[in-house]
Design a protein around this motif. Structure first.
Motif, PDB file in Angstrom:
ATOM      1  N   TYR A  64       5.436  10.555  15.318  1.00  0.00           N
ATOM      2  CA  TYR A  64       3.854  10.400  15.948  1.00  0.00           C
ATOM      3  C   TYR A  64       3.414  11.191  16.905  1.00  0.00           C
ATOM      4  N   GLY A  65       4.407  11.967  17.641  1.00  0.00           N
ATOM      5  CA  GLY A  65       4.090  12.957  18.375  1.00  0.00           C
ATOM      6  C   GLY A  65       3.616  14.091  17.724  1.00  0.00           C
ATOM      7  N   ASN A  68       0.272  13.514  16.449  1.00  0.00           N
ATOM      8  CA  ASN A  68      -0.881  13.806  17.350  1.00  0.00           C
ATOM      9  C   ASN A  68      -1.161  15.274  17.499  1.00  0.00           C
ATOM     10  N   ALA A  69       0.038  16.060  17.489  1.00  0.00           N
ATOM     11  CA  ALA A  69      -0.323  17.630  17.999  1.00  0.00           C
ATOM     12  C   ALA A  69      -1.056  18.183  16.538  1.00  0.00           C
ATOM     13  N   GLY A  70      -0.703  17.441  15.536  1.00  0.00           N
ATOM     14  CA  GLY A  70      -1.262  18.082  14.154  1.00  0.00           C
ATOM     15  C   GLY A  70      -2.979  17.567  14.199  1.00  0.00           C
ATOM     16  N   VAL A  71      -3.122  16.433  14.735  1.00  0.00           N
ATOM     17  CA  VAL A  71      -4.628  16.217  14.645  1.00  0.00           C
ATOM     18  C   VAL A  71      -5.433  17.099  15.820  1.00  0.00           C
ATOM     19  N   ALA A  72      -4.773  17.327  16.876  1.00  0.00           N
ATOM     20  CA  ALA A  72      -5.177  18.231  17.936  1.00  0.00           C
ATOM     21  C   ALA A  72      -5.396  19.516  17.508  1.00  0.00           C
ATOM     22  N   ALA A  73      -4.629  20.068  16.399  1.00  0.00           N
ATOM     23  CA  ALA A  73      -4.806  21.276  15.954  1.00  0.00           C
ATOM     24  C   ALA A  73      -5.872  21.491  14.851  1.00  0.00           C
ATOM     25  N   SER A  74      -6.214  20.207  14.395  1.00  0.00           N
ATOM     26  CA  SER A  74      -6.922  20.183  13.044  1.00  0.00           C
ATOM     27  C   SER A  74      -8.589  20.648  13.183  1.00  0.00           C
ATOM     28  N   GLY A 162      -7.895   7.723  19.754  1.00  0.00           N
ATOM     29  CA  GLY A 162      -7.080   8.173  20.463  1.00  0.00           C
ATOM     30  C   GLY A 162      -5.853   8.552  19.767  1.00  0.00           C
ATOM     31  N   PRO A 163      -4.969   8.937  20.623  1.00  0.00           N
ATOM     32  CA  PRO A 163      -3.456   9.322  19.822  1.00  0.00           C
ATOM     33  C   PRO A 163      -2.516   8.062  19.549  1.00  0.00           C
ATOM     34  N   VAL A 164      -1.903   8.242  18.418  1.00  0.00           N
ATOM     35  CA  VAL A 164      -0.897   7.393  17.924  1.00  0.00           C
ATOM     36  C   VAL A 164       0.097   7.149  19.170  1.00  0.00           C
ATOM     37  N   ASP A 165       0.751   5.924  19.412  1.00  0.00           N
ATOM     38  CA  ASP A 165       1.658   5.485  20.433  1.00  0.00           C
ATOM     39  C   ASP A 165       3.084   6.225  19.908  1.00  0.00           C
ATOM     40  N   ASP A 166       3.567   7.296  20.612  1.00  0.00           N
ATOM     41  CA  ASP A 166       4.696   8.009  19.827  1.00  0.00           C
ATOM     42  C   ASP A 166       5.849   7.405  20.778  1.00  0.00           C
ATOM     43  N   GLY A 167       5.819   6.226  21.462  1.00  0.00           N
ATOM     44  CA  GLY A 167       6.818   5.407  21.960  1.00  0.00           C
ATOM     45  C   GLY A 167       7.652   4.628  20.885  1.00  0.00           C
ATOM     46  N   LEU A 177      -2.861   1.747  12.852  1.00  0.00           N
ATOM     47  CA  LEU A 177      -3.793   0.931  11.892  1.00  0.00           C
ATOM     48  C   LEU A 177      -4.086  -0.626  12.325  1.00  0.00           C
ATOM     49  N   LEU A 178      -3.256  -1.199  13.105  1.00  0.00           N
ATOM     50  CA  LEU A 178      -3.817  -2.462  13.698  1.00  0.00           C
ATOM     51  C   LEU A 178      -4.742  -2.051  14.730  1.00  0.00           C
ATOM     52  N   ARG A 179      -4.782  -1.290  15.574  1.00  0.00           N
ATOM     53  CA  ARG A 179      -5.698  -0.582  16.559  1.00  0.00           C
ATOM     54  C   ARG A 179      -6.977  -0.434  15.767  1.00  0.00           C
TER      55      ARG A 179
END
Length: 308
Positions: A64-65, A68-74, A162-167, A177-179
């Motif tokens: 999931y991290g 997030n990094a991929g979306v930021a670079a896309s 916003g980002p996926v929860d990478d916790g 997807l729930l969010r």
């Protein structure tokens, strides 16, 4: 319309080429982004054969991290997530592009998915997730398989979420997807196969031996408890979905523990379900009946499926 496809990898040399080849065979404008979590095999070297693929190195990140990094670079209009051990069928992205082009208000497009295994006689389908299972409601996401990879998102929607929860280690896609579901985005469907999941021993979630079964159970229970305290439970439909979700997961955990001869762990899940809902001992059979019904349906679907 351009697609950004995010591929999270970690020691994925064995399957990554098949994933990238399926992407290269698509007939739409694709930006492929591989986010590597610190592979020690030949994953990164393999990318030399795919010069148009962008590599983002993110050592130590989980899937999931990496997303997030991929979306930021896309930079694409449409974003999706391709697992490094899976693939897209031919023309899948063209079908998705047509669905988005037909209605500019659509923010998510979902299609069907198949799960397959490699065998001595070739590939064989073992599960089929049709459109009827893949709605984007809170209950459908909580209580069914989320099939996040058979869903395609407008970049504007992901920016709002916003980002996926990478916790989460294995279930961050369900939480994401729930969010998304509670924002009620405009949802479109493609009545065709958009994604092919590969089941194998090293898969984190589609592993026939279910090595991560209890991780999945525990993360889902934690997630359900968090959602119950978020205020979303003020909605009667969501409250009912959470109750069913919690019941189904505790029953699944208890059944798996009994199958693995771990009675203390089985009792732990049963007691946890009972504390959450006093009717649990009376209603847990509903989960068992539903699971058996789904297994029968899945066998029938696979028998009728014309694949590959």
């Amino acid at each position: 319309m351009t697609f950004s496809i995010i591929i999270a990898t970690l020691n994925s040399e064995r399957f990554l080429a098949a994933a990238l080849d399926s992407l290269a065979a698509q007939t739409v404008d694709v930006q492929a982004i591989v986010v590597d979590g610190g592979s020690a095999d030949g994953t990164v070297a393999l990318l030399a054969d795919y010069p148009t693929v962008r590599l983002v190195e993110a050592p130590g990140t989980n899937i999931y991290g990496a997303w997030n990094a991929g979306v930021a670079a896309s930079t694409g209009d449409i974003v999706a997530f391709l697992n490094s051990d899976d693939r897209y069928p031919a023309d899948a992205l063209a079908d998705v592009a047509a669905a988005f082009a037909a209605d500019s208000s659509i923010e998510v497009v979902t299609g069907e998915a198949v799960v397959f295994v490699d065998g001595p006689d070739g590939e064989r389908a073992i599960a089929h997730h049709p459109l009827s299972d893949n709605d984007l409601t809170f209950e459908a996401i909580a209580c069914n398989v989320p099939v996040v990879n058979a869903r395609f998102f407008r970049r504007s929607l992901l920016d709002r979420l916003g980002p996926v929860d990478d916790g989460y280690r294995l279930t961050g896609d369900r939480d994401y997807l729930l969010r998304m579901a509670v924002t009620n985005p405009r949802h479109g469907f493609v009545d065709s196969l958009l994604y092919e999941y590969r089941a194998h021993a090293r898969s984190s979630t589609i592993d026939p031996a279910k090595h991560n079964a209890f991780v999945l159970v525990d993360e889902n229970l934690t997630m359900a408890e968090r959602w119950q305290t978020k205020g979303a439970a003020d909605d009667a439909d969501i409250r009912r979905a959470i109750r069913r979700w919690y019941r189904d997961v505790t029953v699944s955990g208890a059944a798996t523990a009994l199958a693995w001869r771990q009675p203390r762990r089985a009792w732990h899940y049963a007691r946890r379900g009972w504390r959450h809902d006093a009717r649990w001992p009376l209603t847990c059979w509903l989960s068992v009946a539903q699971k058996l019904r789904v297994r029968r349906l899945m066998r029938d679907r696979v028998r009728r499926l014309d694949w590959p």
